[in-house]
Design an enzyme around this catalytic site. Structure first.
Site, mmCIF file in Angstrom:
data_model
loop_
_atom_site.group_PDB
_atom_site.id
_atom_site.type_symbol
_atom_site.label_atom_id
_atom_site.label_comp_id
_atom_site.label_asym_id
_atom_site.label_seq_id
_atom_site.Cartn_x
_atom_site.Cartn_y
_atom_site.Cartn_z
ATOM 1 N N LYS A 115 26.582 -48.956 -15.100
ATOM 2 C CA LYS A 115 26.608 -50.515 -15.175
ATOM 3 C C LYS A 115 26.716 -50.951 -16.689
ATOM 4 C CE LYS A 115 24.192 -54.835 -13.558
ATOM 5 N NZ LYS A 115 24.589 -55.484 -14.609
ATOM 6 N N GLU A 173 34.931 -54.468 -17.294
ATOM 7 C CA GLU A 173 34.078 -54.983 -18.114
ATOM 8 C C GLU A 173 34.647 -54.921 -19.589
ATOM 9 O OE1 GLU A 173 29.638 -56.494 -17.864
ATOM 10 O OE2 GLU A 173 31.233 -55.964 -16.352
ATOM 11 N N LYS A 290 28.295 -47.661 -4.941
ATOM 12 C CA LYS A 290 29.251 -48.388 -3.871
ATOM 13 C C LYS A 290 29.663 -47.250 -2.776
ATOM 14 C CE LYS A 290 31.607 -50.701 -7.630
ATOM 15 N NZ LYS A 290 32.682 -51.052 -8.665
ATOM 16 N N CYS A 426 8.042 -54.820 -54.222
ATOM 17 C CA CYS A 426 6.657 -54.934 -55.098
ATOM 18 C C CYS A 426 7.211 -54.438 -56.291
ATOM 19 C CB CYS A 426 5.497 -54.069 -54.677
ATOM 20 S SG CYS A 426 4.452 -53.583 -55.712
#
Length: 671
Positions: A115, A173, A290, A426
């Site tokens: 995913k 995607e 799926k 510092c």
């Protein structure tokens, strides 16, 4: 009933707000896990009161309306979302529901994929040519991003192979690999551009640029995982078969796809991917499961916003919300001061998180963070938890400004932040407890005071036993005290004491280098020593005076000035001199009286020398009147290039500076 209606209205309003931020503004305010929780709450409430479900409820559609600045595309086949499960029990219940609906006890074959955490897109090919690309939008209408998608090299403009359908709409995607994400943010920090919270936001922001030339500069990529329109062609009758067909046509498909013939095999795939997640190189937030058979998919059909034949099995959330209770400041071994948020403890990705790094003052300003704010925390893999964003819509009334300290929280020395740098440091390098080990190791190193036998492990023990606090304390060590260290016998201890005594006789340049002043390397230390001649003159130098030294710009000059301005550093230097550290008085070189082609010239050495060491070459050059610099600039007169000379040689050639090799250097030395 009024209270139920009010709850439903509030939930829908809240979800629409977050959908707008996520889908339209590309700036989510809450983590996905919080959105999922709200959606589950709304769905459960609507299931209990179906008469109150409205057509515009977030449960009845996907995402939010597209931006008006892009032309709109109506999806001929809706782009639906997936339902989610979050644990094994929920997945097994989903598996049972599917089998019950099919009225079959036969084992199902599942196709399992990653995913991806990016932006869902639709890409339409007509006769094999890319003609249109669109975002999901609200599932029915998306945004036309064709020009931007054409810039993504992973997406073919023309399909290859045989039997390509007349019209084929693939779905997948667009995402940004982690290295690309880091590159974009590094460039943004350098140029003052927008810093993205995560790769998903960066991918969305890159894909939805009005100027495709900007998108083209972003290293976006794409994986294909489904189909919408299919006309004038045939596809295989299984999901995996379709993915393999897409691959043959030149479309990128993830290689982490697996068929599973049992729920147990699906769970094994899920856990293996979860284990491999940190090493994938891109973000995922679960696996997609799926039904592999297209015939069974058609038989199962759809619900309002998702297919019945697929589910997203999400990983434990990497983002959660909590409150910043305080901010503390830690000092690192190099003096960098880092703000750390103290959080209300919260579970993130299975780990209880109570602290998160805030990096620096610029990051705090970018976030707009205040003490007391509600924030989103992200923890990915082994990465230190960090604050992703502030939930400004839920800011309490009693928040407080975060104020960076003016003095080091460890030693009390002044802090500095040089223009052009993001880190606050510092300045008490010689006394600061947080920097002690590294400062001492540098002080005794071979190119500094060169204390033979004083290795890192000895320094570690001396600091841990609190025998030594500053470099001056080293010269007060006795053989008896050293004998108490691990693996340190009387003879070795005496050898170290002798080496410390020998190290008291040094050079001004080595002493300056040993002090560990930020950005002052050997060449710069030698330049400072040659220019000022004495410690007294150097301590009195202004920033303007310091910039007159070859190879010293505003940044280095500021570091040197701040170092000597710090009283604690001057105190340690005074104690070192009291312990007997000394160097020869400066020899005044009259360049005009030196008969050498190097006299009065600024010289840079680069590459490796075969006939003598770089240190010896520097010493020879200084002795005959040259100024040896560490980098090439317009002030450079000559570059001596040894073997494997790199960027300095290239810059010299670019600036037209004279270059000689080692053989020519030796000839000019008279050898």
């Amino acid at each position: 009933m009024d209270s139920i209606e009010q709850q439903l209205t509030q939930l829908r309003t809240t979800l629409r707000h977050h959908e707008y931020l996520y889908h339209v503004m590309d700036a989510p305010e809450v983590p996905d896990a919080e959105y999922d929780r709200l959606m589950r709450e709304l769905r459960e409430l609507e299931a209990q009161h179906p008469e109150l479900v409205t057509p515009d409820s977030p449960t009845q559609r996907v995402g939010a309306a597209p931006l008006a600045s892009f032309s709109q595309v109506r999806h001929e086949v809706p782009m639906l979302s997936l339902d989610n499960v979050f644990d094994e029990e929920s997945f097994l219940a989903f598996n049972k529901r599917v089998q019950d609906r099919l009225k079959s006890a036969d084992t199902l074959t599942w196709c399992c994929e990653l995913k991806l955490d990016g932006l869902a897109v639709s890409i339409l090919y007509e006769n094999g040519l890319l003609v249109r690309a669109a975002t999901r939008g609200d599932g029915t209408t998306g945004e036309d991003i064709t020009a931007n998608v054409r810039t993504i090299r992973a997406i073919p403009l023309t399909l290859r192979g045989d039997n390509i359908p007349a019209r084929l709409e693939v779905r997948g995607e667009v995402f940004l690999p982690q290295k690309g994400f880091e590159k974009i943010n590094d460039e943004a920090r350098r140029t003052g551009g927008k810093i993205f919270a995560n790769p998903r936001n960066a991918a969305a922001g890159s894909l939805r640029q009005l100027d495709p030339r900007i998108t083209a500069k972003r290293p976006l990529t794409f994986f294909c995982y489904g189909v919408g329109i299919l006309e004038g062609g045939v596809l295989p009758d299984t999901h995996l078969g379709r993915l393999l067909q897409f691959k043959e046509w030149g479309l990128p498909v993830s290689n982490r796809v697996q068929l599973c013939d049992s729920p147990e095999a699906v769970l094994a795939f899920y856990h293996k991917v979860e284990e491999d997640r940190p090493s994938l190189g891109f973000d995922i937030d679960g696996v997609v499961i799926k039904v592999n058979s297209l015939a069974l998919q058609e038989q199962l059909g759809f619900v309002a916003r998702a297919p019945r034949w697929a589910v997203a099995f999400k990983f434990p959330a990497q983002e959660q919300m909590t409150f910043v209770r305080d901010v503390e400041f830690q000092v690192g071994r190099t003096g960098a001061i880092t703000p750390v948020a103290r959080l209300e403890p919260v579970q993130v990705a299975g780990v209880l998180v109570s602290n998160a790094t805030l990096h620096n003052a610029d990051e705090i300003a970018r976030l707009g963070l205040r003490i007391g704010d509600k924030v989103v925390i992200r923890r990915a893999g082994d990465v230190i938890p960090q604050v992703v964003n502030v939930v400004e819509s839920e800011r309490p009334d009693d928040t407080r400004e975060i104020v960076f300290p003016a003095h080091c929280p460890v030693c009390g020395s002044d802090v500095e932040r040089v223009e052009g740098e993001v880190v606050t440091r510092c300045t008490g390098g010689l006394i600061c407890g947080a920097q002690r080990k590294e400062a001492l190791k540098h002080f005794v190193s071979r190119r500094a005071l060169d204390v033979d036998g004083m290795g890192d492990k000895i320094i570690d023990q001396l600091v841990e036993k609190e025998y030594v606090h500053t470099p001056a304390d080293l010269f007060r060590l006795s053989a008896g005290k050293l004998t108490g260290l691990d693996r340190m016998g009387p003879k070795s201890a005496q050898n170290v004491v002798n080496a410390l005594e020998k190290a008291k006789e040094t050079t001004f340049a080595r002493f300056l280098y040993a002090l560990g002043i930020r950005e002052v390397g050997e060449a710069t230390a030698a330049g400072l020593a040659a220019h000022f001649g004495t410690l007294e003159q150097l301590e009195k130098a202004t920033i303007d005076d310091l910039q007159k030294v070859p190879d010293v710009g505003i940044v280095v000059a500021t570091h040197v000035f701040n170092f000597f301005a710090e009283e604690s550093n001057r105190d340690v230097i005074g104690k070192l001199l009291e312990e007997g550290i000394h160097w020869p008085a400066p020899v005044v070189i009259n360049v005009e009286e030196i008969d050498s082609p190097f006299a009065g010239k600024t010289v840079v050495l680069t590459g490796s020398l075969s006939q003598m060491s770089r240190d010896d070459a520097k010493a020879r050059l200084v002795a005959i009147g040259a100024k040896v610099a560490g980098s090439v600039s317009k002030k450079t007169d000559l570059v001596i290039a040894g073997e494997a000379a790199g960027s300095k040689l290239a810059k010299a050639q670019e600036l037209g500076i004279d270059v000689i090799d080692e053989a020519e250097m030796l000839r000019l030395f008279g050898e």
